[in-house]
Each structure stands twice: as C-alpha cells, then as structure tokens.
Motif scaffolding. Structure first.
Motif, mmCIF file in Angstrom:
data_model
loop_
_atom_site.group_PDB
_atom_site.id
_atom_site.type_symbol
_atom_site.label_atom_id
_atom_site.label_comp_id
_atom_site.label_asym_id
_atom_site.label_seq_id
_atom_site.Cartn_x
_atom_site.Cartn_y
_atom_site.Cartn_z
ATOM 1 N N LEU A 146 32.137 99.918 -51.996
ATOM 2 C CA LEU A 146 30.600 99.716 -52.447
ATOM 3 C C LEU A 146 29.750 100.194 -51.422
ATOM 4 O O LEU A 146 30.012 100.156 -50.180
ATOM 5 C CB LEU A 146 30.427 98.263 -52.744
ATOM 6 N N SER A 147 28.676 100.911 -51.871
ATOM 7 C CA SER A 147 27.715 101.334 -50.888
ATOM 8 C C SER A 147 27.235 99.793 -50.363
ATOM 9 O O SER A 147 27.196 99.002 -50.827
ATOM 10 C CB SER A 147 26.644 102.142 -51.317
ATOM 11 N N LYS A 148 26.509 100.216 -49.152
ATOM 12 C CA LYS A 148 26.083 98.878 -48.625
ATOM 13 C C LYS A 148 24.572 98.544 -49.209
ATOM 14 O O LYS A 148 23.874 99.121 -49.833
ATOM 15 C CB LYS A 148 25.616 99.244 -46.760
ATOM 16 N N PRO A 149 24.379 96.905 -49.005
ATOM 17 C CA PRO A 149 23.441 96.402 -50.029
ATOM 18 C C PRO A 149 21.950 96.992 -49.528
ATOM 19 O O PRO A 149 21.265 97.395 -50.401
ATOM 20 C CB PRO A 149 23.187 95.004 -49.589
ATOM 21 N N HIS A 150 21.890 97.560 -48.442
ATOM 22 C CA HIS A 150 20.460 97.889 -47.936
ATOM 23 C C HIS A 150 20.452 99.504 -48.584
ATOM 24 O O HIS A 150 19.197 99.923 -48.822
ATOM 25 C CB HIS A 150 20.252 98.010 -46.322
ATOM 26 N N GLU A 151 21.486 100.044 -48.561
ATOM 27 C CA GLU A 151 21.453 101.338 -49.357
ATOM 28 C C GLU A 151 21.126 101.307 -50.782
ATOM 29 O O GLU A 151 20.482 102.076 -51.495
ATOM 30 C CB GLU A 151 22.720 102.099 -49.212
ATOM 31 N N ARG A 152 21.505 100.223 -51.495
ATOM 32 C CA ARG A 152 21.434 99.912 -53.086
ATOM 33 C C ARG A 152 19.961 99.539 -53.036
ATOM 34 O O ARG A 152 19.326 100.027 -54.075
ATOM 35 C CB ARG A 152 22.631 99.069 -53.577
ATOM 36 N N ARG A 209 17.032 89.723 -56.367
ATOM 37 C CA ARG A 209 17.481 88.563 -55.451
ATOM 38 C C ARG A 209 18.944 88.611 -55.336
ATOM 39 O O ARG A 209 19.309 88.183 -53.978
ATOM 40 C CB ARG A 209 17.337 87.203 -56.355
ATOM 41 N N ASP A 210 19.803 89.041 -55.957
ATOM 42 C CA ASP A 210 21.192 89.107 -55.910
ATOM 43 C C ASP A 210 21.345 90.360 -54.610
ATOM 44 O O ASP A 210 22.137 89.963 -53.847
ATOM 45 C CB ASP A 210 21.682 89.824 -57.211
ATOM 46 N N LEU A 211 20.811 91.371 -54.603
ATOM 47 C CA LEU A 211 20.854 92.093 -53.551
ATOM 48 C C LEU A 211 20.295 91.761 -52.210
ATOM 49 O O LEU A 211 21.044 91.779 -51.217
ATOM 50 C CB LEU A 211 19.962 93.438 -53.809
ATOM 51 N N LEU A 212 19.278 91.030 -52.012
ATOM 52 C CA LEU A 212 18.989 90.458 -50.802
ATOM 53 C C LEU A 212 19.888 89.240 -50.558
ATOM 54 O O LEU A 212 20.049 88.881 -49.111
ATOM 55 C CB LEU A 212 17.517 89.805 -51.187
ATOM 56 N N ILE A 213 20.601 88.666 -51.373
ATOM 57 C CA ILE A 213 21.592 87.867 -50.788
ATOM 58 C C ILE A 213 22.800 88.385 -50.375
ATOM 59 O O ILE A 213 23.419 88.253 -49.421
ATOM 60 C CB ILE A 213 22.059 86.653 -52.347
ATOM 61 N N GLU A 214 23.068 89.534 -51.052
ATOM 62 C CA GLU A 214 24.138 90.392 -50.422
ATOM 63 C C GLU A 214 24.041 90.900 -49.237
ATOM 64 O O GLU A 214 24.838 90.922 -48.289
ATOM 65 C CB GLU A 214 24.434 91.617 -51.460
ATOM 66 N N LEU A 215 22.684 91.214 -48.704
ATOM 67 C CA LEU A 215 22.345 91.696 -47.573
ATOM 68 C C LEU A 215 22.469 90.597 -46.460
ATOM 69 O O LEU A 215 22.971 90.928 -45.315
ATOM 70 C CB LEU A 215 20.681 92.023 -47.735
ATOM 71 N N SER A 216 22.080 89.558 -46.775
ATOM 72 C CA SER A 216 22.343 88.174 -45.779
ATOM 73 C C SER A 216 23.940 88.229 -45.443
ATOM 74 O O SER A 216 24.292 87.690 -44.413
ATOM 75 C CB SER A 216 21.796 87.071 -46.403
ATOM 76 N N ASP A 217 24.808 88.375 -46.511
ATOM 77 C CA ASP A 217 26.163 88.408 -46.129
ATOM 78 C C ASP A 217 26.426 89.858 -45.315
ATOM 79 O O ASP A 217 27.402 89.493 -44.312
ATOM 80 C CB ASP A 217 27.095 88.476 -47.622
#
Lengths: 332, 332
Positions: free
Chosen positions: A7-13, A317-325
C-alpha cells in the motif's frame, strides 16, 4: 500493526486526496515567498521549498479542515503559514547546527551564507504572520504565535541541554514539543478552529497533533541508536554530537558509578574514543533503555489514535489514524 | 534651527512626559522576555534590553497614542511589541554583521554564541506577535506584520547591495525603509489606528514616522563621512565595509572615468590603500555629494514636520515636531 508495504504510505494517500487544496497551497507559497525588491529571497527559499519535503505540516492542516467540514477559503492560508514557519525554522536550524546538508542537498547557509539564512528565515516568519492575519481569526493567530514562541523556546532549551547529563525526561519532552510537536498540534488545531467546531473536537485535534509530533520525534531519536539499512539513519550521530535524547537519559538514570564515569567522559567532556559508541549501545541495551523508549513512542502513537477517535468518522479520520500507526512503524 | 543645548533633548522630554506609560511598557517587556523553561533567553535579552537604548520606537507609539487621545489599555502592548521587534532585529543584525560591540558593550553573539542570538531573536519575534495579537485589532496586526516583512526584505537587500556600485538611490531608499523607517512608521501609525482616528490622521502619522526614520538614517550615513569629535562617529566605517550609502551613490553617479576606476578598486574589489579614504572624501566634496545628502536629510525632516502639522495641535505634537528637527540637528 506494521503496514503492508504494497500500500502507499498514509501521507501519500492524504496528499492524493487533498491534491487540489495542496496545489493552491503551493501556488500561495510560491506567490508569497517572492520579493519585489530582493531576488536573493526567492533564490534561497526556492532551494529549500522545492527540495521536495513531504509537506506533512500543511497536509495536517488541510486534512484537519476537511475532516471538520470547513467550507471557507482560509485553510490554504493556514497551511502555507505552517509551511513558512517550518521552512524559517529549518533555515535558522542549519545556521545553529552548522549543517552542510538538508534533504540530501547542500544547505542554504553553505550555498549562500549564514547571513542570508538568518535574514530570509526572518522574512518567512514575517510572511507567515501576514498570511495568518489575512484569515481575520484572532484565535488562530493566538495559537500560531504561541506555537512560534514554543518552537523558539524549545530550540534554546535544546542548545543549553546539550552535553548536560542532568537533563530530565521532562526537559526532553519540552524540547521535543518545541522541535516538532508544537507545530504539528497548531497545524491540526487551527483546522478545527476555523471550521468553528465544538471545544471537545478542537481539543482532540490539538491532542492528536501533539501526540503525533512527540511519537514522530521519539522514533527519530530512537533510530539514531537503533537504525540500520532499512531506516536510512546513520547510527550514533546524536551520540557524537553529545545530545541528550530519551534513550541516553533513561540509560544514565539507571547507570552505576562506573557507567556514570563513562557517560561523563563521552558526553560532558566530549572525550570519545574507538569503541565508545559500541559500549554506549551495550549500556542502552543492558538497562532496556531502547525498549523503554520504543514503548514510549508506541504509547504516544496510541494517544494520537485515541484523540482521533473523538472526531467525526470517515475517510479522513481513518487516514489520520493510519498516519499515527505509520510514524511508529519503523520501530514496531 | 539648531537647538539650544541647555534644553534637554526632545526624546528626553517625551520620555519624561510619558514616564508612567513607559514604566508599564518596561514591566511588560521584563514579564514577556522571561521564559519558564529556558533561562538562557532572559539572560541574553536582559543584556540587550537593559543596556539602556533610548527606547525611541516605543516612545513614538506612546506619543502617537497620547496625541490621538487613546484611552484604552493596549498602547503599552504595542509599544512593547515594537521594542521586541527592534531587539530581535538587533540580535540578528549582530550575527549578520559579525559585530563585537553594540551600545558600547560586547554583543550577545560574542558573550554567548551566534546560535543563542539567532534563537533568542526568534523567541522575541514570536513574543512580539503574541503581544500584538492580544490587542485584538486586525489592522494593527496587518501593519506590524507588514513592517516585519519590510524590515527583513530591506536587510536582505542591504546584504546583496553591499559592494555593488550599480545600487541606485531608489534601492538605497528601500534599504533605509527596511533598516529604520518601516518600524518608525509602524510605531506611529498603530497609535492612531488603536485610537480609531480618521484616515487622514492615520496617514499623517505614517508619513511622519516614515520621513523621521529616513531622515534619521540618512544623517547616520552622512556622519559616517562627515563626523568629527562632536558627533561621536568614527569616520570611514561604511567606506571600509564597502557599503553603498547615499553620499557614495551620489558621488559615483557624478564620477568621471578615472574616478569610476578608483571606486571600482576600493568598493567592488575591496583593494583599499593608505590615503584612499581621504581621496574618497575629496571626491565626495568635489561633486557636492555630502551637501546634496545633507539637503536630502533636511527635506525628509521637513516632510516629517509637515505631516505632524496635519494632526491635532498640543504639547505632544510640538514635541514630535521638535524631534524631527532634532534628528537633523547634527548636520544643520
């Protein structure tokens, strides 16, 4: 919890999702970093702004505003403000650290001179205050000027704490807030404030940015002792520069008399010999300092996730949560 | 027009008249230059703030607010803001100029280091934005953040114009506005803005500060070639540092081929020999460059006086008019 690397990285998404807003932010940055009278200014700024940083901080502001359903025109001003403050601090940091490289390229202080870095940094600070003033939102102005003060205070604290073995974890946390978390939390908080969201949500956005920034910086400091090929970090830089980061603070707190003598020699006196870095790593491991630091990073990432849980659900919100992981994925 | 030296100077009488307000400003400066976490900050700041500058800029703000009949609580915030911006630029200037002395004392960059000067300057900039934000007046924020940008831009321009004989009088004026006049004019303008005065008066206050600052700086640059015991200036500093100030720009514009060769050697190449300063002074006199510069200073002082004439009459206005005469009294 480690991410599927296919998967691409959350900040890229995030960047893909916010591409239109981000294009406006980039246009605003280019427009405002210009100077009618002093061509040296855009030369220096372009060198840094176009070096292709991740634009993480403006992305956080745009994501936060979008998550809060903001429909006005000022989220791009705030995102550009945050990037200008960040760029100004990088220019001044390179003077303070006497750095020669930043993002793989020669630093501005090396290409031009320290004078240009100091003065162009000042120009960007001033431009950032002009940009935020245009929003007409006094609370936003308070948040961002408070963040600027916390950043400068943290940098001074870092300067005086270097080589000082009496540095506590509380002081370390203050330095980390200044270096990283204050701008992250301001970036997310202002998104909620301009959207006029209720106080609990604004607080949750602040808490998210604060915890994300702290987790991010602790991981960075941990990898300085724990890195390897995969992390792209050069092990031992902080040790050689005698910086008091969390792993070292924890190991020194647990040290016996002989170990304290070692730490005083290498950190306070700066008398470092062959084999000292390896001995330091052994001591960090013996006292579980790396593992304890890792746990602390994970616990801040969990706080970020929890804070995000107090906000409206959805893709953002889901993406920001992914970013914290993601920020702790390199040590998880 | 030269003043009776048995009278105290106009800025001293202003300071006496505004002593209560100024005591509040000084208390606010001491309170806000503190730092809970980083004791290095008040150490550095106190060194500079307590060195006993004339506090001319905050006096201008207080005088302007008093002249406009302002009755609110925020003139002291604005005066402290202006002094913080000034102090921050002094700290950064000393790094840029590699100065060793300021107001007869060793500079902060010499006593501590360049790092502390850069970062404490940043802290004071941030504190100044916090202070102005507390006024809640968006127009004041716009004026002061514009001034901060003009200051930084002017400093960069000065850096790139040094040693450049193609520098025009227009560029010189831009540098002077950045170095001096932008903060003078912001200091006077905000006094009228918080008092809610009509647009013509706010404009007159801006014009007064702008012209006063330009006259002040031109006199300073003139005395660098014209000084003597009475002025306390060291003749030839700008010449040795190859700065393009108004006397030199005027002399170069009138130079014949042989003279141009001389200026290129001493200013562009920096090849300065015994007798060059005396030859430069002869050239400045031959082309009337010193007298033309002096006339320009007097004409800006007259503009300041005229602008003040558009404001309500009274003791404060009389003193500010006297001040505009005083800044040129050393060359009149």
């Amino acid at each position: 919890m480690s991410l599927d690397t296919s998967l691409s990285k959350p900040h890229e998404r995030l960047a893909a999702l916010l591409a239109d807003d981000m294009a406006q932010v980039n246009a605003l940055i280019r427009e405002r970093m210009a100077s009618k009278h002093a061509p040296r200014i855009p030369e220096v700024t372009a060198h840094l702004v176009e070096a292709g940083g991740k634009r993480l901080r403006p992305l956080l502001t745009l994501a936060s505003a979008r998550l809060c359903g903001y429909g006005g025109p000022y989220h791009t001003h705030l995102a550009a403000t945050v990037e200008f403050i960040h760029t100004a601090t990088l220019l001044h940091d390179d003077v303070v650290d006497e750095s020669a490289k930043r993002r793989g390229r020669p630093t501005a202080n090396l290409l031009w001179d320290n004078k240009s870095s100091v003065l162009v940094g000042d120009y960007l600070f001033a431009r950032s205050f002009q940009l935020m003033t245009e929003t007409g939102n006094l609370r936003v102005l308070r948040i961002l000027s408070d963040a600027a003060a916390t950043i400068a205070e943290g940098e001074v604290l870092q300067l005086t704490a270097a080589q000082d073995l009496s540095t506590t974890e509380a002081i370390y946390l203050q330095v980390v807030r200044g270096k990283t978390a204050a701008l992250f939390s301001a970036a997310t908080e202002v998104g909620g404030v301009i959207a006029g969201r209720p106080e609990e949500e604004v607080q949750a956005l602040f808490d998210y940015g604060d915890a994300l920034g702290i987790a991010f910086q602790i991981v960075d400091d941990l990898l300085d002792y724990w890195g390897g090929e995969a992390t792209g970090k050069n092990v031992g830089d902080d040790f050689r520069e005698r910086k008091l980061t969390l792993p070292l603070i924890k190991a020194f707190a647990a040290a016996d008399d002989e170990e304290r003598t070692f730490w005083k020699r290498v950190i306070e006196k700066g008398d470092q010999r062959d084999g000292d870095l390896q001995h330091a790593l052994d001591l960090l491991n013996r006292h579980g300092a790396l593992e304890a630091t890792r746990q602390e990073a994970l616990s801040w990432a969990a706080k970020a996730r929890d804070a995000m849980g107090r906000l409206p659900s959805g893709e953002m919100r889901d993406l920001l949560i992914e970013l914290s992981d993601y920020v702790v994925s390199r040590v998880n």
